[in-house]
Design an enzyme around this catalytic site. Structure first.
Site, PDB file in Angstrom:
ATOM      1  N   SER A  19      -9.403  -0.746   7.291  1.00 60.55           N
ATOM      2  CA  SER A  19      -8.786  -0.794   5.968  1.00 60.55           C
ATOM      3  C   SER A  19      -8.304  -1.927   5.135  1.00 60.55           C
ATOM      4  CB  SER A  19      -7.838   0.601   5.800  1.00 60.55           C
ATOM      5  OG  SER A  19      -8.719   1.591   5.915  1.00 60.55           O
ATOM      6  N   LYS A  60       0.768  -1.148  -0.097  1.00 63.02           N
ATOM      7  CA  LYS A  60      -0.032  -0.094  -0.057  1.00 63.02           C
ATOM      8  C   LYS A  60       0.882   1.196   0.128  1.00 63.02           C
ATOM      9  CE  LYS A  60      -3.895   1.802   2.755  1.00 63.02           C
ATOM     10  NZ  LYS A  60      -4.706   1.606   4.037  1.00 63.02           N
ATOM     11  N   SER A  96      -9.449   1.597   2.983  1.00 63.73           N
ATOM     12  CA  SER A  96      -8.624   2.162   2.136  1.00 63.73           C
ATOM     13  C   SER A  96      -7.555   1.152   1.366  1.00 63.73           C
ATOM     14  CB  SER A  96      -8.012   3.218   3.058  1.00 63.73           C
ATOM     15  OG  SER A  96      -7.085   2.860   4.066  1.00 63.73           O
TER      16      SER A  96
HETATM   17  N1  GLN Z   1     -12.972   3.541   6.941  1.00 60.86           N
HETATM   18  C1  GLN Z   1     -12.068   3.916   7.978  1.00 60.86           C
HETATM   19  C2  GLN Z   1     -11.568   5.524   8.029  1.00 60.86           C
HETATM   20  O1  GLN Z   1     -12.061   5.908   7.106  1.00 60.86           O
HETATM   21  C3  GLN Z   1     -10.821   3.251   8.091  1.00 60.86           C
HETATM   22  C4  GLN Z   1      -9.551   3.629   7.493  1.00 60.86           C
HETATM   23  C5  GLN Z   1      -8.272   2.890   7.687  1.00 60.86           C
HETATM   24  O2  GLN Z   1      -8.529   1.922   8.224  1.00 60.86           O
HETATM   25  N2  GLN Z   1      -7.392   3.243   7.438  1.00 60.86           N
HETATM   26  O3  GLN Z   1     -11.080   6.052   8.787  1.00 60.86           O
END
Ligand code: GLN
Length: 463
Positions: free
Chosen positions: A160, A61, A136
């Site tokens: 994410s 990532k 994400s």
């Molecule tokens: N959807 C969550 C957020 O937007 C999770 C994000 C993540 O785990 N990086 O913060």
């Protein structure tokens, strides 16, 4: 599930065949922001054969540092940054014999659940390209599901790794907080986040985890996993009251209960009274930490620098106005708001108290059962630009995943079946350091429901 992955011989020996397969797929799904299968980044040749990840390419990532690769975080702010060093998890995977072939797309700085908040590329779900891959870590999930890499690293701050894994029909694993070093991970919400692992082969998730886990002198919060008494999983907690599930997700959830019973597990109905406060507590803490962590991107020390500015203040304002996307700006403002002097008691301190209550609730569940089962996300992959899944709806839907981050405990999303041709993920959550339980129960489940291949994918990395 294989215990030790054999190297995918075709990658080095048949690079032409790999590229002929991978290029059209990558064009369709857009999983990578940087894709360099011709020039993989590895630790060089070592004592080959003995290394557990020998010969395996992987994706990372783009908020995790890989030496000589861009580290954009999906943001215009860092579009030109090239990392001079490897994150610890990357260095350890390389030392175990694997090579990085690309950096995967993400919601800007990890903020989102669709990868549509990336400023630098569009990622689609390999199962249906009109739909999102989740987020994400959407690029990592799409790359694994399309067979472009056997495994990929993501980051999990509030789900994410697990949510995109669920959307794309692969495993997504978030370990106990601290067991994977955060050194080299661009911080979004430090007290919640951890690197995580995505793969289609559960045995490979475990092999990668074992190769990269443990204390790291570069990260003071990192630690060696505490050894837990190994005993077989017998009881699985299920929520007595599960509202607001998409009918397809509900059907897969109910089938999952049937399979788990057939496997001999005792299902224990439980309640998590604080579950409804998990999302507000998470977004209060996450935005507070983000507002502090992202302060460094100001065009002076780091980040997009405007061509011309009247004075330093003007420079910073222009840098942040042009460099950050809307979701990131919203969260920085929310974070500074909840930390505003005189208001901490109302928001931030309250959220920290709720965080403790959620940990206590989970502890009570684990007094009654070995694992907790929930869906990973209440809906399957939604279509690009879906107006019903507003940014706000997406946040509310994080309720099943954020609990594990608030409590620092491990969780695994596993492919549990299909709904309307789309994969649906279910999630096991375990007490701290009890990762082994997640792997054990998910492996048992896979004997009844084998992981489905995304249509049109033909590379089998286990051969
Ligand atoms: N959807 C969550 C957020 O937007 C999770 C994000 C993540 O785990 N990086 O913060």
């Amino acid at each position: 599930m294989s215990d030790a992955p054999s190297p995918w011989k075709s990658f080095q020996a048949k690079k032409e065949a790999y590229l002929a397969y991978a290029r059209p797929w990558e064009k369709k799904v857009g999983s990578f922001l940087t894709f360099r299968p011709e020039a993989p980044s590895s630790a060089g040749s070592g004592p080959s054969g003995a290394r557990p990840l020998e010969g395996l390419p992987f994706g990372v990532k783009d908020n995790i540092a890989v030496r000589d690769f861009p580290l954009t975080c999906g943001s215009k702010m860092l579009a030109d940054l090239v990392s001079p060093y490897d994150a610890t998890v990357v260095a350890r995977a390389k030392a175990a014999g694997a090579s990085v072939i690309g950096k995967t797309n993400l919601d800007e700085f990890g903020m989102g659940s669709s990868t549509e908040n990336s400023a630098l590329g569009k990622t689609s779900n390999p199962w249906d390209q009109s739909r999102v891959a989740g987020g994400s870590s959407g690029g990592s999930a799409a790359a694994v599901a399309a067979g472009l890499v056997p495994f990929a690293f993501g980051t999990d701050t509030g789900g994410s790794v697990r949510q995109p894994a669920g959307f794309c029909g692969v495993y997504g694993f978030k370990p106990t907080y601290g067991v994977l070093s955060r050194y080299g991970l661009t911080a979004y919400a430090s007290s919640l986040e951890t690197p995580g692992i995505l793969a289609k082969d559960l045995g490979l998730v475990k092999t990668v985890f074992d190769a990269v886990k443990g204390r790291d002198p570069h990260d003071q919060t990192s630690l060696d996993p505490e050894s837990q008494p190994v005993r077989p999983v017998k009881t699985i907690a299920v929520l007595a009251d599960l509202a607001d599930l998409d009918p397809g997700v509900k059907a897969v959830y109910e089938q999952t209960l049937v399979h788990l019973k057939a496997l001999g597990y005792t299902l224990v109905p439980v309640t998590l009274p604080t579950l409804e406060y998990a999302v507000p507590a998470y977004y209060t803490i996450a935005t507070a930490e983000a507002s502090a962590n992202l302060a460094r991107f100001n065009g002076i020390r780091y980040g997009h620098r405007p061509v011309y500015a009247e004075n330093p203040e003007h420079l910073v304002r222009q840098s942040r106005t042009a460099g950050f996307g809307n979701e990131v700006k919203t969260r920085i403002m929310l974070g500074t708001y909840v930390l505003r002097s005189g208001f901490q008691d109302q928001f931030y301190t309250k959220a920290q108290k709720v965080r403790t209550l959620i940990s206590n609730d989970l502890q009570k569940v684990f007094d009654q059962a070995d694992l907790l089962l929930t869906p990973t996300f209440p809906v399957p992959a939604f279509v690009h630009g879906d107006k019903t899944m507003t940014e706000f709806q997406q946040k509310l839907a994080d309720k099943f995943t954020v609990t594990a981050n608030l409590a620092g405990v491990p969780a695994l999303s596993f492919p549990a079946g299909l709904a309307g041709g789309l994969p649906v993920g279910m999630q096991f959550t375990a007490p701290a350091f009890c990762e082994a339980r997640l792997f054990e129960a998910a492996a048992a489940f896979a004997t009844r429901v084998p992981v489905a291949d995304c249509p049109g994918t033909s590379l089998d990395w286990s051969k």
